[in-house]
Design a protein around this motif. Structure first.
Motif, PDB file in Angstrom:
ATOM      1  N   GLN A  12      49.734  14.656  21.118  1.00  0.00           N
ATOM      2  CA  GLN A  12      49.187  14.207  22.412  1.00  0.00           C
ATOM      3  C   GLN A  12      48.077  15.135  22.906  1.00  0.00           C
ATOM      4  O   GLN A  12      47.032  14.685  23.377  1.00  0.00           O
ATOM      5  CB  GLN A  12      50.313  14.123  23.435  1.00  0.00           C
ATOM      6  CG  GLN A  12      49.870  13.511  24.756  1.00  0.00           C
ATOM      7  CD  GLN A  12      50.954  13.614  25.820  1.00  0.00           C
ATOM      8  OE1 GLN A  12      52.136  13.522  25.507  1.00  0.00           O
ATOM      9  NE2 GLN A  12      50.549  13.812  27.059  1.00  0.00           N
ATOM     10  N   GLY A  13      48.308  16.452  22.765  1.00  0.00           N
ATOM     11  CA  GLY A  13      47.302  17.427  23.187  1.00  0.00           C
ATOM     12  C   GLY A  13      46.001  17.277  22.406  1.00  0.00           C
ATOM     13  O   GLY A  13      44.908  17.291  22.990  1.00  0.00           O
ATOM     14  N   ALA A  14      46.127  17.106  21.099  1.00  0.00           N
ATOM     15  CA  ALA A  14      44.941  16.981  20.249  1.00  0.00           C
ATOM     16  C   ALA A  14      44.162  15.710  20.592  1.00  0.00           C
ATOM     17  O   ALA A  14      42.926  15.713  20.630  1.00  0.00           O
ATOM     18  CB  ALA A  14      45.359  16.978  18.780  1.00  0.00           C
ATOM     19  N   ILE A  15      44.885  14.619  20.861  1.00  0.00           N
ATOM     20  CA  ILE A  15      44.217  13.351  21.207  1.00  0.00           C
ATOM     21  C   ILE A  15      43.476  13.494  22.537  1.00  0.00           C
ATOM     22  O   ILE A  15      42.331  13.062  22.675  1.00  0.00           O
ATOM     23  CB  ILE A  15      45.244  12.190  21.278  1.00  0.00           C
ATOM     24  CG1 ILE A  15      45.833  11.926  19.884  1.00  0.00           C
ATOM     25  CG2 ILE A  15      44.594  10.924  21.826  1.00  0.00           C
ATOM     26  CD1 ILE A  15      47.079  11.067  19.894  1.00  0.00           C
ATOM     27  N   SER A  16      44.119  14.142  23.513  1.00  0.00           N
ATOM     28  CA  SER A  16      43.466  14.332  24.816  1.00  0.00           C
ATOM     29  C   SER A  16      42.193  15.174  24.678  1.00  0.00           C
ATOM     30  O   SER A  16      41.207  14.930  25.377  1.00  0.00           O
ATOM     31  CB  SER A  16      44.435  14.999  25.797  1.00  0.00           C
ATOM     32  OG  SER A  16      45.537  14.145  26.025  1.00  0.00           O
ATOM     33  N   ASP A  17      42.218  16.151  23.769  1.00  0.00           N
ATOM     34  CA  ASP A  17      41.019  16.952  23.530  1.00  0.00           C
ATOM     35  C   ASP A  17      39.879  16.096  22.977  1.00  0.00           C
ATOM     36  O   ASP A  17      38.714  16.256  23.369  1.00  0.00           O
ATOM     37  CB  ASP A  17      41.326  18.094  22.538  1.00  0.00           C
ATOM     38  CG  ASP A  17      42.210  19.174  23.162  1.00  0.00           C
ATOM     39  OD1 ASP A  17      42.369  19.172  24.399  1.00  0.00           O
ATOM     40  OD2 ASP A  17      42.745  20.013  22.403  1.00  0.00           O
ATOM     41  N   VAL A  18      40.220  15.207  22.053  1.00  0.00           N
ATOM     42  CA  VAL A  18      39.199  14.319  21.472  1.00  0.00           C
ATOM     43  C   VAL A  18      38.625  13.406  22.550  1.00  0.00           C
ATOM     44  O   VAL A  18      37.408  13.192  22.625  1.00  0.00           O
ATOM     45  CB  VAL A  18      39.780  13.480  20.311  1.00  0.00           C
ATOM     46  CG1 VAL A  18      38.758  12.445  19.839  1.00  0.00           C
ATOM     47  CG2 VAL A  18      40.199  14.375  19.147  1.00  0.00           C
ATOM     48  N   VAL A  19      39.496  12.889  23.410  1.00  0.00           N
ATOM     49  CA  VAL A  19      39.032  12.016  24.491  1.00  0.00           C
ATOM     50  C   VAL A  19      38.044  12.767  25.388  1.00  0.00           C
ATOM     51  O   VAL A  19      36.983  12.246  25.742  1.00  0.00           O
ATOM     52  CB  VAL A  19      40.219  11.478  25.323  1.00  0.00           C
ATOM     53  CG1 VAL A  19      39.728  10.752  26.575  1.00  0.00           C
ATOM     54  CG2 VAL A  19      41.086  10.537  24.474  1.00  0.00           C
ATOM     55  N   ALA A  20      38.383  14.000  25.733  1.00  0.00           N
ATOM     56  CA  ALA A  20      37.502  14.807  26.600  1.00  0.00           C
ATOM     57  C   ALA A  20      36.140  15.000  25.941  1.00  0.00           C
ATOM     58  O   ALA A  20      35.090  14.899  26.593  1.00  0.00           O
ATOM     59  CB  ALA A  20      38.158  16.150  26.903  1.00  0.00           C
ATOM     60  N   LEU A  21      36.156  15.272  24.635  1.00  0.00           N
ATOM     61  CA  LEU A  21      34.904  15.446  23.874  1.00  0.00           C
ATOM     62  C   LEU A  21      34.056  14.174  23.925  1.00  0.00           C
ATOM     63  O   LEU A  21      32.850  14.219  24.231  1.00  0.00           O
ATOM     64  CB  LEU A  21      35.257  15.793  22.421  1.00  0.00           C
ATOM     65  CG  LEU A  21      34.145  15.756  21.370  1.00  0.00           C
ATOM     66  CD1 LEU A  21      33.178  16.917  21.581  1.00  0.00           C
ATOM     67  CD2 LEU A  21      34.720  15.825  19.944  1.00  0.00           C
ATOM     68  N   LEU A  22      34.681  13.037  23.660  1.00  0.00           N
ATOM     69  CA  LEU A  22      33.944  11.765  23.621  1.00  0.00           C
ATOM     70  C   LEU A  22      33.438  11.355  25.005  1.00  0.00           C
ATOM     71  O   LEU A  22      32.390  10.721  25.131  1.00  0.00           O
ATOM     72  CB  LEU A  22      34.835  10.650  23.055  1.00  0.00           C
ATOM     73  CG  LEU A  22      35.252  10.799  21.588  1.00  0.00           C
ATOM     74  CD1 LEU A  22      36.252   9.700  21.205  1.00  0.00           C
ATOM     75  CD2 LEU A  22      34.038  10.746  20.660  1.00  0.00           C
TER      76      LEU A  22
END
Lengths: 218, 218
Positions: free
Chosen positions: A48-58
């Motif tokens: 979940q943490g890794a996915i949220s990081d990707v979302v923030a990047l995009l």
């Protein structure tokens, strides 16, 4: 309802496709993995943490609303946000509709593999997903004559449950009567028909006597 | 078609819900971000790599096929892989169907916000998504009498385009005649009806004279 004109070349479309297609495929894979995973809570939390990081990047730079439907100067369409065929939409299986010709008995068809994310009854395709795919195929078949239309009514008959896996859909040549077009299609699995559908499409007032601008295959 | 019995407690369901709900929400957010992002190719490539890593992590331990439909000893259902209501399915908006009572004129209703991932025409909900949501709502409304049924026919009438955003759906008390149940529902946006649907549901042979096991609200 506004369509967006985007003045880009075929080469630029190819470049974007090469970037977004594998990215979207990775997200489709992720959707499937989240449904089927049995890893422990710590791993789920890390995920979940890794996915949220990707979302923030995009989201560092993004368009304000939905993708819309774009087309280029040479009329190439880019419905990349579309829920059924969208190249950038991980919800879309995606369906790729193959257009034969308006005089072919099967004017358009598609084959697609539906996995765990499209489930309704255990091991079977959600009845609503069946209707979702029919709506897109019938709409494309109906507009192949080059005259624009909107959907009036969609009717789906469920003959038997459709198992998850590879499905085939075929649309027949639509009938036209004045401002109305009627398109029909079938869904089969290993040659066995599981569902059939009929769509009634309406040509906007004042457009039914227009001469189509093209053969409708663009 | 097999339903899976899983002997877990209410507390265990609550624990799993607390873990999977935010994980799935993060994936929904990711689907939206991939459609709308405008970051450069390097960032997109980084995103793809990070997503693939998460997929590999989640797939270290997973069930072999689709999630299925599970239920506990006290008959609590877990359709967590379902394409419309699934708690673990990022394709699902998800729709949460509120069941009133079988004697209420509106037996079941749902409100949900549909974003960029549900687009068909520019700025509007895909017609197939409208039918997808109706299929689920009508099926739930039809089975509220406690008698099992499968979908025979789904008919959707599109009255006007449904804008992306908050929508409301309401299902009326189904009519029953022998093995057939007819359920009807509407979709509205800010009180304006955009679509309506009718589903014909069939009670499996030999089950129509059974006394329902419950009030259908489980």
């Amino acid at each position: 309802m506004e369509f967006t004109f985007e003045d880009i070349s075929g080469a630029e479309i190819a470049r974007r496709t090469a970037v977004y297609e594998p990215l979207t495929a990775a997200v489709r894979d992720l959707i499937d993995a989240v449904i089927r995973t049995e890893v422990n809570d710590d791993a789920l939390s890390d995920a979940q943490g890794a996915i949220s990081d990707v979302v923030a990047l995009l989201r560092e730079k993004q368009i304000p609303g939905s993708y819309g439907v774009r087309h280029t100067a040479d009329r190439q369409g880019m419905a990349w946000g579309n829920a059924v065929i969208g190249l950038r939409n991980a919800i879309a299986p995606p369906l790729t509709v193959i257009r034969a010709g308006v005089d072919d008995p099967v004017v358009a068809w598609a084959e697609v593999t539906l996995g765990a994310a499209y489930e309704g009854p255990p091991g079977h395709v959600h009845g609503g997903v069946v209707s979702l795919l029919f709506d897109q195929l019938l709409g494309e078949a109906a507009s192949m004559d080059g005259l624009p239309n909107y959907t009036g009514t969609l009717t789906v008959r469920y003959l038997r449950p459709t198992p998850l896996g590879r499905i085939r859909m075929e649309a027949q040549t639509p009938e036209r009567s004045g401002r109305k077009k009627i398109a029909r299609a079938t869904m089969t699995v290993d040659g066995v028909r599981t569902a059939e559908a009929e769509g009634v499409f309406i040509v906007p007032r004042g457009m039914s006597t227009l001469r189509p601008l093209s053969d409708g295959n663009d």
